[in-house]
Design a protein around this motif. Structure first.
Motif, PDB file in Angstrom:
ATOM      1  N   TRP A 213       0.818  -1.206   0.000  1.00  0.00           N
ATOM      2  CA  TRP A 213       0.000   0.000   0.000  1.00  0.00           C
ATOM      3  C   TRP A 213       0.857   1.264   0.000  1.00  0.00           C
ATOM      4  O   TRP A 213       0.507   2.265  -0.639  1.00  0.00           O
ATOM      5  CB  TRP A 213      -0.935  -0.007   1.206  1.00  0.00           C
ATOM      6  CG  TRP A 213      -2.081  -0.940   1.052  1.00  0.00           C
ATOM      7  CD1 TRP A 213      -2.280  -2.121   1.711  1.00  0.00           C
ATOM      8  CD2 TRP A 213      -3.174  -0.814   0.142  1.00  0.00           C
ATOM      9  NE1 TRP A 213      -3.426  -2.727   1.270  1.00  0.00           N
ATOM     10  CE2 TRP A 213      -4.005  -1.953   0.314  1.00  0.00           C
ATOM     11  CE3 TRP A 213      -3.545   0.150  -0.791  1.00  0.00           C
ATOM     12  CZ2 TRP A 213      -5.174  -2.140  -0.409  1.00  0.00           C
ATOM     13  CZ3 TRP A 213      -4.711  -0.034  -1.523  1.00  0.00           C
ATOM     14  CH2 TRP A 213      -5.516  -1.160  -1.327  1.00  0.00           C
ATOM     15  N   THR A 214       1.978   1.215   0.723  1.00  0.00           N
ATOM     16  CA  THR A 214       2.880   2.375   0.731  1.00  0.00           C
ATOM     17  C   THR A 214       3.407   2.670  -0.666  1.00  0.00           C
ATOM     18  O   THR A 214       3.426   3.832  -1.107  1.00  0.00           O
ATOM     19  CB  THR A 214       4.065   2.122   1.689  1.00  0.00           C
ATOM     20  OG1 THR A 214       3.566   1.926   3.011  1.00  0.00           O
ATOM     21  CG2 THR A 214       5.026   3.299   1.677  1.00  0.00           C
TER      22      THR A 214
ATOM     23  N   PHE B 265       0.695   4.080  -3.113  1.00  0.00           N
ATOM     24  CA  PHE B 265       0.463   5.519  -2.935  1.00  0.00           C
ATOM     25  C   PHE B 265       1.632   6.323  -3.493  1.00  0.00           C
ATOM     26  O   PHE B 265       1.437   7.294  -4.227  1.00  0.00           O
ATOM     27  CB  PHE B 265       0.268   5.835  -1.453  1.00  0.00           C
ATOM     28  CG  PHE B 265       0.084   7.302  -1.181  1.00  0.00           C
ATOM     29  CD1 PHE B 265      -1.149   7.906  -1.374  1.00  0.00           C
ATOM     30  CD2 PHE B 265       1.146   8.086  -0.750  1.00  0.00           C
ATOM     31  CE1 PHE B 265      -1.325   9.264  -1.140  1.00  0.00           C
ATOM     32  CE2 PHE B 265       0.984   9.435  -0.516  1.00  0.00           C
ATOM     33  CZ  PHE B 265      -0.259  10.031  -0.704  1.00  0.00           C
ATOM     34  N   LYS B 266       2.836   5.930  -3.160  1.00  0.00           N
ATOM     35  CA  LYS B 266       4.022   6.680  -3.578  1.00  0.00           C
ATOM     36  C   LYS B 266       4.213   6.664  -5.090  1.00  0.00           C
ATOM     37  O   LYS B 266       4.527   7.694  -5.697  1.00  0.00           O
ATOM     38  CB  LYS B 266       5.257   6.105  -2.874  1.00  0.00           C
ATOM     39  CG  LYS B 266       6.553   6.815  -3.217  1.00  0.00           C
ATOM     40  CD  LYS B 266       7.698   6.265  -2.386  1.00  0.00           C
ATOM     41  CE  LYS B 266       7.971   4.804  -2.689  1.00  0.00           C
ATOM     42  NZ  LYS B 266       9.137   4.284  -1.958  1.00  0.00           N
TER      43      LYS B 266
ATOM     44  N   GLY C 277       1.871   5.603  -7.502  1.00  0.00           N
ATOM     45  CA  GLY C 277       0.709   5.983  -8.284  1.00  0.00           C
ATOM     46  C   GLY C 277       0.297   7.422  -8.081  1.00  0.00           C
ATOM     47  O   GLY C 277       0.279   8.218  -9.017  1.00  0.00           O
ATOM     48  N   ASN C 278      -0.004   7.781  -6.848  1.00  0.00           N
ATOM     49  CA  ASN C 278      -0.473   9.125  -6.554  1.00  0.00           C
ATOM     50  C   ASN C 278       0.571  10.186  -6.900  1.00  0.00           C
ATOM     51  O   ASN C 278       0.248  11.251  -7.428  1.00  0.00           O
ATOM     52  CB  ASN C 278      -0.855   9.226  -5.075  1.00  0.00           C
ATOM     53  CG  ASN C 278      -1.488  10.551  -4.718  1.00  0.00           C
ATOM     54  OD1 ASN C 278      -2.604  10.836  -5.103  1.00  0.00           O
ATOM     55  ND2 ASN C 278      -0.755  11.383  -3.989  1.00  0.00           N
ATOM     56  N   GLY C 279       1.820   9.895  -6.618  1.00  0.00           N
ATOM     57  CA  GLY C 279       2.863  10.871  -6.894  1.00  0.00           C
ATOM     58  C   GLY C 279       3.126  11.101  -8.375  1.00  0.00           C
ATOM     59  O   GLY C 279       3.720  12.122  -8.755  1.00  0.00           O
ATOM     60  N   SER C 280       2.680  10.175  -9.224  1.00  0.00           N
ATOM     61  CA  SER C 280       2.932  10.289 -10.664  1.00  0.00           C
ATOM     62  C   SER C 280       1.785  10.941 -11.416  1.00  0.00           C
ATOM     63  O   SER C 280       1.905  11.173 -12.622  1.00  0.00           O
ATOM     64  CB  SER C 280       3.191   8.898 -11.258  1.00  0.00           C
ATOM     65  OG  SER C 280       4.288   8.267 -10.649  1.00  0.00           O
ATOM     66  N   VAL C 281       0.662  11.212 -10.736  1.00  0.00           N
ATOM     67  CA  VAL C 281      -0.515  11.732 -11.427  1.00  0.00           C
ATOM     68  C   VAL C 281      -0.253  13.052 -12.159  1.00  0.00           C
ATOM     69  O   VAL C 281      -0.624  13.190 -13.334  1.00  0.00           O
ATOM     70  CB  VAL C 281      -1.694  11.872 -10.436  1.00  0.00           C
ATOM     71  CG1 VAL C 281      -2.832  12.688 -11.049  1.00  0.00           C
ATOM     72  CG2 VAL C 281      -2.192  10.505 -10.021  1.00  0.00           C
TER      73      VAL C 281
ATOM     74  N   ALA D 225      -0.174   0.488 -10.580  1.00  0.00           N
ATOM     75  CA  ALA D 225      -0.105   1.944 -10.720  1.00  0.00           C
ATOM     76  C   ALA D 225      -0.030   2.350 -12.184  1.00  0.00           C
ATOM     77  O   ALA D 225      -0.731   3.280 -12.613  1.00  0.00           O
ATOM     78  CB  ALA D 225       1.109   2.485  -9.960  1.00  0.00           C
TER      79      ALA D 225
ATOM     80  N   LEU E  50      -2.745   4.579 -14.140  1.00  0.00           N
ATOM     81  CA  LEU E  50      -2.297   5.834 -14.745  1.00  0.00           C
ATOM     82  C   LEU E  50      -2.560   5.852 -16.247  1.00  0.00           C
ATOM     83  O   LEU E  50      -2.834   6.912 -16.822  1.00  0.00           O
ATOM     84  CB  LEU E  50      -0.807   6.033 -14.470  1.00  0.00           C
ATOM     85  CG  LEU E  50      -0.440   6.357 -13.016  1.00  0.00           C
ATOM     86  CD1 LEU E  50       1.074   6.283 -12.824  1.00  0.00           C
ATOM     87  CD2 LEU E  50      -0.960   7.727 -12.607  1.00  0.00           C
TER      88      LEU E  50
ATOM     89  N   LEU F 272      -6.224   6.718 -16.678  1.00  0.00           N
ATOM     90  CA  LEU F 272      -6.368   8.158 -16.473  1.00  0.00           C
ATOM     91  C   LEU F 272      -5.787   8.932 -17.652  1.00  0.00           C
ATOM     92  O   LEU F 272      -6.395   9.896 -18.143  1.00  0.00           O
ATOM     93  CB  LEU F 272      -5.667   8.567 -15.176  1.00  0.00           C
ATOM     94  CG  LEU F 272      -5.605  10.069 -14.872  1.00  0.00           C
ATOM     95  CD1 LEU F 272      -7.002  10.637 -14.686  1.00  0.00           C
ATOM     96  CD2 LEU F 272      -4.752  10.326 -13.628  1.00  0.00           C
TER      97      LEU F 272
END
Length: 267
Positions: free
Chosen positions: A55-56, A59-60, A62-66, A164, A168, A171
């Motif tokens: 999970w860490t 988040f790091k 996937g979310n950080g690459s948006v 991720a 992405l 998206l």
């Protein structure tokens, strides 16, 4: 004459030696990546991994690459529209403007560019982290505590990168189509409804799926190359930089090779 022949033989032998050495080095790296892939897959049946680490990393990675993925996808869609603009205007085929941009982006340009950006940001960072842990003997510390580094570190990162990159890409596809429509409306004066029906009538669901299953393969390749060069680093701190460079190059080559063969096999 004898000296000339001797020099030619020596130069040829040296060239053959360099080629052979390079081929052996490539074979060694490919074999190492294949072995790592087997070790990762073996730990997935049944699943043996650390859930918190998964999970860490999700988040790091996937979310950080948006933000960078949105930026890349938007301009990719807009660029495809600009490239098709002269032909659309010349033949008055505005109904095909969306198809021209969407087909290229969904099947090829989008997945490749997103994967390359993902590799540069996430893959390189992952290699640097693992390489630093390797040269500082943190992996050996995990083994001394009876913790398997593959299950604890590698498997969660591999799964996180695959998931991720897939998310992405989904998206990115939506943003790319939006970028194509915005550029078509502002630059070419094509109505929103025309672009919508051009997408809906000319693009099949398989065009979307074609790019999405490529993203799964790309994510697996990026994960394996970044993890392999991270845990196989040698040479201390200077080796970390070489490992990152090798991982990025290997990921880019893998993406291009996979794209060619997947396109050739599936159409």
């Amino acid at each position: 004459m004898a000296n000339l022949i001797s020099r030619m033989v020596t130069a040829t032998a040296a060239a053959v030696t360099r080629v052979g050495t390079s081929a052996l080095a490539v074979a060694h790296e490919v074999g190492g990546i294949a072995v790592l892939a087997g070790r990762v897959l073996r730990r997935l049946i049944p699943p043996r991994l650390d859930g918190r680490e998964l999970w860490t990393n999700l988040f790091k990675m996937g979310n950080g690459s948006v933000p960078i993925i949105i930026l890349t996808a938007f301009f990719s869609g807009g660029l495809m529209t600009l490239q098709s603009a002269p032909f659309v205007q010349k033949f008055g085929a505005t109904a095909l403007a969306g198809w021209a941009a969407g087909y290229a982006v969904l099947r090829e340009i989008g997945p490749i560019l997103i994967a390359l950006m993902f590799s540069g940001r996430v893959g390189a960072n992952n290699t640097a982290e693992l390489a630093t842990m390797t040269v500082t003997e943190q992996l050996d510390g995990l083994r001394s505590l009876a913790i398997d580094p593959i299950s604890f570190l590698i498997v969660p990162r591999v799964l996180a990168m695959i998931v991720a990159l897939f998310a992405l890409t989904v998206l990115g596809d939506l943003v790319a189509l939006g970028g194509a429509a915005i550029v078509a409306h502002t630059v070419m004066g094509i109505e929103w409804a025309t672009m919508y029906y051009s997408f809906a009538d000319n693009l099949a669901p398989y065009d979307v799926l074609h790019g999405l299953y490529k993203s799964l393969a790309f994510g697996f390749a990026i994960a394996l190359t970044s993890c392999y060069f991270g845990i196989s680093v040698k040479g201390g701190s200077t080796g970390v930089g070489r490992a990152v460079n090798a991982a990025v190059v290997a990921a880019a080559v893998s993406i291009m090779l996979l794209d060619f063969f997947l396109t050739y096999l599936t159409g």
